[in-house]
Design a protein around this motif. Structure first.
Motif, short mmCIF file in Angstrom:
data_model
loop_
_atom_site.label_atom_id
_atom_site.label_comp_id
_atom_site.label_asym_id
_atom_site.label_seq_id
_atom_site.Cartn_x
_atom_site.Cartn_y
_atom_site.Cartn_z
N VAL A 173 -16.74 3.28 -2.22
CA VAL A 173 -17.63 4.44 -2.36
C VAL A 173 -18.99 3.96 -2.85
CG1 VAL A 173 -17.93 6.65 -3.50
CG2 VAL A 173 -15.64 5.89 -2.89
N THR A 174 -20.03 4.18 -2.04
CA THR A 174 -21.37 3.71 -2.41
C THR A 174 -22.42 4.74 -2.01
OG1 THR A 174 -21.70 2.58 -0.28
CG2 THR A 174 -20.70 1.30 -2.06
N ASN A 175 -23.65 4.49 -2.43
CA ASN A 175 -24.74 5.42 -2.14
C ASN A 175 -25.87 4.79 -1.32
OD1 ASN A 175 -24.48 8.17 -3.03
ND2 ASN A 175 -24.36 7.40 -5.12
N GLU A 176 -25.71 3.53 -0.93
CA GLU A 176 -26.83 2.85 -0.29
C GLU A 176 -26.57 2.36 1.12
OE1 GLU A 176 -28.33 -0.15 -2.97
OE2 GLU A 176 -28.26 1.24 -4.67
N ILE A 185 -25.96 -13.27 -4.05
CA ILE A 185 -26.98 -12.22 -4.03
C ILE A 185 -26.33 -10.86 -4.21
CG2 ILE A 185 -28.82 -11.15 -2.66
CD1 ILE A 185 -28.85 -13.89 -1.08
N GLU A 186 -26.71 -10.18 -5.28
CA GLU A 186 -26.28 -8.80 -5.48
C GLU A 186 -27.10 -7.90 -4.56
OE1 GLU A 186 -23.86 -7.72 -7.26
OE2 GLU A 186 -23.40 -9.38 -8.64
N THR A 187 -26.43 -7.08 -3.75
CA THR A 187 -27.17 -6.28 -2.78
C THR A 187 -27.28 -4.80 -3.15
OG1 THR A 187 -25.18 -5.89 -1.43
CG2 THR A 187 -26.50 -7.85 -0.94
N SER A 197 -16.76 -7.71 -2.29
CA SER A 197 -16.86 -6.32 -2.72
C SER A 197 -15.85 -6.05 -3.81
CB SER A 197 -16.62 -5.36 -1.55
OG SER A 197 -15.24 -5.33 -1.22
N GLY A 198 -16.00 -4.90 -4.44
CA GLY A 198 -14.97 -4.41 -5.34
C GLY A 198 -14.00 -3.57 -4.53
N LEU A 222 -23.09 -2.07 1.18
CA LEU A 222 -21.70 -2.53 1.18
C LEU A 222 -21.20 -2.74 2.60
CD1 LEU A 222 -18.75 -1.60 -0.95
CD2 LEU A 222 -18.56 -1.12 1.49
N ARG A 223 -21.58 -1.84 3.51
CA ARG A 223 -21.10 -1.98 4.89
C ARG A 223 -21.63 -3.25 5.54
NH1 ARG A 223 -20.87 4.22 7.35
NH2 ARG A 223 -19.33 4.96 5.84
N LEU A 224 -22.86 -3.59 5.22
CA LEU A 224 -23.41 -4.84 5.74
C LEU A 224 -22.73 -6.05 5.10
CD1 LEU A 224 -27.23 -3.96 5.75
CD2 LEU A 224 -25.75 -4.20 7.75
N ALA A 225 -22.46 -5.96 3.79
CA ALA A 225 -21.86 -7.08 3.07
C ALA A 225 -20.41 -7.33 3.48
CB ALA A 225 -21.94 -6.84 1.57
N THR A 226 -19.72 -6.31 3.96
CA THR A 226 -18.30 -6.46 4.29
C THR A 226 -18.03 -6.62 5.78
OG1 THR A 226 -18.03 -4.05 4.34
CG2 THR A 226 -17.56 -5.18 2.26
#
Length: 470
Positions: free
Chosen positions: A219-222, A134-136, A204-205, A225-229
């Motif tokens: 580096v993200t805007n949403e 799933i892409e988040t 993640s990348g 990523l923090r949830l995914a990692t």
């Protein structure tokens, strides 16, 4: 997904995208908005050219000492409790991640936005094993559910408008809400929140890895990523081998340039630094951390005349100013790396046989050079590709024959004179209503959108010699 995103021929892709009014309006709006915001941030920061010089120096220093910094990084990641795998090829990277997923008996995997995982075609490999991937990232998620491909490095769904997105959500997920960005975003957020909690692995990348500490900078805007990692028990970070900085001091400079160049902001919404797996006594973070460092042709680029392209920090500024990208969008390039950066790097990673047209999707206007935060001479590298293809015989046969014929005639003065005089005399009969009676190859493409003036019936030299006699 892999590096190549379309099986259509280049001209077919371009013709389709030139007629895609939704995409073209969206790209124009994005280029103008991001461009204006970027300029505000550039002016506010001040001394922009000096910042560009410093960024270039940092990236050049890393490339010149890449082996040492990769060694330092891997040692520190392992000291922090993580695992490091060096993948020479895309196949090796996919296989390593597949094995980790199988060992964990993973059923659900959440991903944050990552260009390098798209480059190596990771999702398909995991899905073949029956795993749900799933892409988040919101844009990537919308493309995933509709079976579409990214068309921008930073803004993957730039080619879609809210009407298309609402239609996709309704057809694929049964969305019944309003056609507003807020409502649709809220719907997606609620849809994937449970996926974060249920995921076995987060992937993640890596925007930058810090060699001194073994940390990865994201580096993200949403916030996805923090949830995914941090929620899944296993985190796998995948990075191109050149995405390094010696210390946090250099990362500070590069992030300053990245945010301003990518979206015209001082900083992105979320700047995350992760250093290994969760330690004893800590409540957040994965139990296991893997760093997959991908070569996939980068060593060859490092040893070539195209080395400067490895300075790229994937900000997308060159796309946001490119007139060719403005007309054909990302899908016109047929690569996950579109625009000027794609015209340089796609043939290097995928070969000329797959991407020989991309260096010609450029007017060499140098606009990309003027905005690149790390001063990559993209236009000159694109021109160098053209030279290499000539040397390797990769240019179209008709073009080779045309150049051979021109060179032969130009090197024989008598033949040239006869040809010019005869051409001037008969050209008028071959041109009607601004178009040639027949044309082939590059000439046909060039005259398609141009009107040719009606010839006067004499060559320039004849006109010059006769000008005083009239």
């Amino acid at each position: 997904m892999s590096l190549k995103t379309s099986q259509l021929a280049f001209k077919d892709r371009v013709n389709h995208e030139v007629n895609n009014e939704i995409m073209r309006k969206a790209v124009v709006k994005a280029q103008e908005t991001i461009g204006a915001n970027r300029q505000k941030m550039v002016d506010e920061l001040g001394h922009w050219e000096e910042w560009r010089d410093l960024s270039k120096q940092i990236r050049n220093h890393v490339l010149a000492n890449l082996d040492a910094y990769l060694y330092q990084l891997s040692e520190n990641v392992q000291k922090n409790g993580g695992k490091v795998y060096f993948a020479e090829t895309a196949e090796e990277a996919r296989e390593y991640i597949r094995q980790v997923a199988l060992e964990k008996n993973a059923k659900k995997i959440v991903k944050s936005k990552s260009m390098v995982t798209e480059e190596i075609g990771l999702n398909e490999t995991l899905e073949k094993e029956g795993m749900q991937v799933i892409e988040t990232d919101l844009g990537e998620y919308l493309l995933q559910i509709s079976g579409d491909k990214p068309s921008h490095i930073v803004v993957p769904a730039i080619h879609k408008d809210r009407h298309q997105i609402r239609k996709d959500l309704a057809e694929k997920l049964g969305y019944q809400g309003e056609e507003t960005p807020e409502d649709m975003t809220r719907f997606v957020r609620e849809k994937i929140r449970q996926d974060f909690l249920e995921a076995d692995i987060g992937i993640s990348g890596c925007n930058f890895a810090v060699a001194e500490t073994g940390s990865v900078c994201l580096v993200t805007n949403e916030g996805n990523l923090r949830l995914a990692t941090t929620l899944p028990k296993t985190h796998i970070a995948v990075m191109g081998m050149e995405r390094l900085a010696p210390t946090f001091q250099e990362v500070d400079v590069l992030i300053t340039m990245l945010a301003r160049s990518a979206v015209g902001a001082k900083l992105t919404g979320y700047n995350t630094w992760l250093t290994g797996p969760r330690l004893e006594g800590e409540t957040d973070g994965p139990e296991e951390f893997h760093l997959v460092i991908v070569d996939n042709g980068r060593s060859d680029i490092l040893a070539s005349e195209f080395q400067e392209v490895l300075r790229c920090i994937r900000c997308g500024a060159c796309l946001n100013t490119c007139p060719a990208y403005r007309q054909i969008g990302g899908h016109g390039y047929g690569s996950i790396y579109p625009g000027p950066i794609g015209a340089v790097i796609s043939p290097l990673l995928g070969g000329y046989d797959e991407f020989k047209e991309l260096p010609y999707a450029c007017s060499l206007c140098n606009a990309c050079n003027s905005v690149c935060p790390v001063r990559i001479p993209l236009a000159q590298l694109i021109s160098k590709h053209r030279e290499k293809m000539v040397e390797l015989g990769k240019t179209p046969t008709m073009e080779q024959l045309s150049i051979f014929g021109f060179t032969f005639a130009n090197s024989h003065p008598t033949l040239w004179k006869v040809g010019v005089n005869m051409g001037a005399k008969f050209a008028g009969k071959l041109i009607k209503n601004g178009k040639p009676a027949f044309s082939v190859g590059a000439l046909a493409e060039w005259t398609k959108a141009r009107d040719i003036p009606q010839p006067e019936g004499e060559s320039f030299r004849q006109w010059f010699n006769n000008r005083g006699k009239n």
